[in-house]
Enzyme design. Structure first.
Site, PDB file in Angstrom:
ATOM      1  CG  ASN A 232      37.066  52.084  43.206  1.00  0.00           C
ATOM      2  OD1 ASN A 232      37.471  53.785  43.162  1.00  0.00           O
ATOM      3  ND2 ASN A 232      36.111  51.395  43.317  1.00  0.00           N
TER       4      ASN A 232
ATOM      5  CB  CYS B 181      34.701  46.856  36.383  1.00  0.00           C
ATOM      6  SG  CYS B 181      34.980  48.080  34.416  1.00  0.00           S
ATOM      7  NE  ARG B 182      37.188  43.299  39.000  1.00  0.00           N
ATOM      8  CZ  ARG B 182      38.158  42.685  39.659  1.00  0.00           C
ATOM      9  NH1 ARG B 182      38.404  41.396  39.391  1.00  0.00           N
ATOM     10  NH2 ARG B 182      39.775  43.005  39.522  1.00  0.00           N
ATOM     11  CB  SER B 183      35.812  47.551  44.218  1.00  0.00           C
ATOM     12  OG  SER B 183      36.142  48.426  43.011  1.00  0.00           O
TER      13      SER B 183
ATOM     14  CB  CYS C 299      38.129  45.772  41.977  1.00  0.00           C
ATOM     15  SG  CYS C 299      37.721  47.624  41.275  1.00  0.00           S
TER      16      CYS C 299
ATOM     17  CG  ASP D 253      38.691  43.539  35.203  1.00  0.00           C
ATOM     18  OD1 ASP D 253      37.232  44.449  34.466  1.00  0.00           O
ATOM     19  OD2 ASP D 253      39.630  44.156  35.507  1.00  0.00           O
TER      20      ASP D 253
END
Length: 164
Positions: free
Chosen positions: A13, A15-17, A10, A127
């Site tokens: 690095n 939140c999402r990934s 993301c 996000d």
């Protein structure tokens, strides 16, 4: 058997990934495949290098039994494009950033993570950084679905046998 490697990406690095990394690690562990699948995450930008995942991501994941606290943000490096079999972007913006970065390199299996989802029409994991806690829960729902599809894909394509 040689390990299959997956990198989730993301922007920052945090939140999402890292959530995808934690959820997928948990799924792989429960499937008895930790020894054959290597998992990591990174960001396309250097905003948060060395930081833990966002507290809201950690709390939402912990609510589902996934601990992200040992992860630290890092930026995608040139070596990642040869070190990982799958580089999975959370959204089109980061996919395009990765594609620009790899113009002179071989980017095998660079694609959107949500291509492995079966219960979502969305192609991108949104996000959740600027939203409320419900955004982090939605991201987890999406990531859990895509993770199940990814694991099924890896088992099928790489002829991996489940150990449990």
């Amino acid at each position: 058997m040689e390990k299959v490697s997956v990198l989730f990406v993301c922007m920052g690095n945090i939140c999402r990934s890292p959530t995808a990394q934690g959820v997928f690690e948990n799924l792989v562990q429960r499937s008895g495949l930790k020894q054959v699948i290597r998992i990591d995450s990174a960001g396309t930008h250097a905003y948060h290098i060395g930081n833990q995942p966002d507290n809201r991501s950690q709390q939402a994941a912990l609510g589902r039994g996934v601990d992200l606290s040992k992860q630290r943000a890092r930026q995608v490096q040139a070596a990642d494009f040869s070190d990982f079999d799958y580089i999975l972007a959370m959204d089109l913006n980061n996919l395009h950033t990765l594609q620009r970065f790899t113009q002179a390199r071989n980017a095998k299996n660079l694609q959107l993570f949500m291509e492995f989802a079966s219960r979502w029409r969305e192609r991108e994991v949104p996000d959740p950084y600027y939203g409320g806690s419900q955004g982090f829960e939605r991201v987890l729902d999406m990531i859990e679905d895509a993770s199940e599809g990814l694991l099924a894909h890896l088992i099928r394509i790489h002829h991996i046998e489940r150990l449990v």
